[in-house]
Design an enzyme around this catalytic site. Structure first.
Site, short mmCIF file in Angstrom:
data_model
loop_
_atom_site.label_atom_id
_atom_site.label_comp_id
_atom_site.label_asym_id
_atom_site.label_seq_id
_atom_site.Cartn_x
_atom_site.Cartn_y
_atom_site.Cartn_z
N LYS A 88 0.18 3.48 -2.92
CA LYS A 88 -1.04 4.30 -3.03
C LYS A 88 -0.71 5.80 -2.99
O LYS A 88 -1.44 6.62 -3.54
CB LYS A 88 -2.03 3.91 -1.92
N VAL A 115 1.19 -3.50 4.12
CA VAL A 115 1.23 -4.78 4.83
C VAL A 115 2.53 -5.56 4.59
O VAL A 115 2.76 -6.57 5.24
CB VAL A 115 0.01 -5.69 4.53
N TYR A 171 -3.99 -3.04 -10.35
CA TYR A 171 -3.87 -2.81 -8.91
C TYR A 171 -2.96 -3.87 -8.26
O TYR A 171 -2.11 -3.54 -7.43
CB TYR A 171 -5.27 -2.82 -8.27
N SER A 205 0.79 -1.24 0.00
CA SER A 205 0.00 0.00 0.00
C SER A 205 0.82 1.29 0.00
O SER A 205 0.24 2.37 -0.13
CB SER A 205 -0.94 0.02 1.20
N TYR A 212 -3.88 3.01 8.12
CA TYR A 212 -5.08 2.22 8.37
C TYR A 212 -5.92 2.92 9.44
O TYR A 212 -5.96 4.14 9.48
CB TYR A 212 -4.70 0.77 8.73
N1 GLU Z 1 -2.33 -5.80 -1.80
C1 GLU Z 1 -2.96 -5.52 -0.60
C2 GLU Z 1 -4.46 -5.58 -0.74
O1 GLU Z 1 -5.04 -4.89 -1.52
C3 GLU Z 1 -2.50 -4.19 -0.07
C4 GLU Z 1 -2.72 -4.19 1.35
C5 GLU Z 1 -1.97 -3.11 2.08
O2 GLU Z 1 -0.74 -3.01 2.03
O3 GLU Z 1 -2.68 -2.37 2.77
O4 GLU Z 1 -5.09 -6.34 -0.07
#
Ligand code: GLU
Length: 311
Positions: A74, A265, A196, A71, A247
């Site tokens: 992002k 994550v 994605y 993430s 988060y």
């Molecule tokens: N590839 C993960 C998902 O979309 C990203 C999760 C993350 O790092 O928050 O579930």
């Protein structure tokens, strides 16, 4: 050019001290286990890098070891899309903390398919969709940007991680289809998901990521001196990182660290001190909210020991 030392040793002494402290700290959390490639990581791994706006980088531990960015990407897709479409983006994704887990579906129905912010999965899917519409290759755009900003042409995607994400991607598929039913996704859902998952599988080191985040410390200016974002847009991205980047523990992160940050994550966290430096820390053991245990602790120590923060 990357320099690992300067005559004054810059941030190196504080990084050395933090690494020593982390070495002595028991309890590192647990690596993400939703895909095998992440579950296999050793939670004792620890790396940290600090980049100054001129490209000088300091690092300690596993700071040159590539890891799964997840993430963290992002932030970059948000910046790349915002640079292209400006404020129109905010008609399709909000900028409020969600108070729900990163992959939650619940809020989306109440709020008519408009995700709360670009850092929960639903919001990131919208951003990637819009970047895909504008570029025809969102993941390629992201990779090109990260290679250029880090000065590392070897950065790439981990095909095994991407395939694993796809194999365990039912929830992301549900989010994308659900938003498509509200008309908030332009591309066919399988195309969007492929983009994605590749985005999430990008592999980079703390050094690469501290450098690549530099445009947010330089108020929107890229490593080569050209401008990606206006100063105001860079401020906006930093603000959304501060309020939504870790988060549903963004309040705790702001309290402990006091910097805009984004976690993934894979155990990475990037953080920004506007005008001063950017940081990336990696340690794969996560707490129950999905943030790296040693990563948050190390950033907490960094701002405490240096007095550097946005507050
Ligand atoms: N590839 C993960 C998902 O979309 C990203 C999760 C993350 O790092 O928050 O579930």
């Amino acid at each position: 050019m990357i320099m690992t030392t300067t005559p004054s040793r810059g941030f190196q002494p504080v990084l050395d001290r933090i690494a020593e402290e982390m070495e002595r700290t028991p309890g590192r959390g647990r690596p993400a286990d939703y895909i095998p490639a992440l579950a296999a990581c050793d939670p004792r791994r620890f790396g940290m890098a600090v980049a100054e706006p001129d490209g000088t980088v300091y690092g300690v531990g596993d700071w040159r070891e590539p890891f799964s960015t997840q993430s963290l990407t992002k932030v970059f897709t948000l910046a790349l899309d915002l640079a292209r479409e400006g404020d129109e983006l905010w008609e399709h994704v909000g900028r409020e903390p969600s108070g729900n887990p990163f992959n939650s579906l619940i809020q989306l129905e109440y709020e008519n398919g408009i995700p709360r912010n670009p850092f929960i999965n639903a919001g990131a899917l919208v951003v990637t969709d819009r970047l895909q519409t504008r570029t025809g290759d969102a993941a390629g755009e992201l990779l090109g940007f990260l290679r250029a900003e880090s000065g590392n042409p070897t950065l790439g995607f981990d095909e095994e991680v991407a395939a694993s994400e796809a194999a365990h991607g039912d929830r992301n598929a549900a989010l994308a289809h659900f938003m498509a039913s509200y008309g908030n996704i332009d591309n066919p859902v399988p195309v969007l998901l492929d983009q994605y998952f590749r985005q999430c599988s990008l592999t980079a080191s703390c050094a690469d990521l501290a450098l690549a985040t530099g445009f947010l410390a330089r108020h929107g200016v890229r490593a080569d001196g050209t401008r990606l974002l206006t100063g105001s847009q860079a401020k906006q991205v930093n603000a959304v990182m501060l309020t939504c980047g870790t988060y549903d523990a963004a309040g705790e992160f702001a309290y402990r660290v006091g910097l805009p940050g984004k976690s993934g994550v894979g155990g990475g966290i990037i953080a920004v001190v506007p005008g001063r430096c950017t940081l990336c820390v990696w340690s794969p053991g996560l707490d129950e909210r999905g943030n790296s245990v040693a990563g948050v602790a190390a950033l907490d120590r960094f701002t405490t020991l240096t007095g550097v923060s946005v507050f």
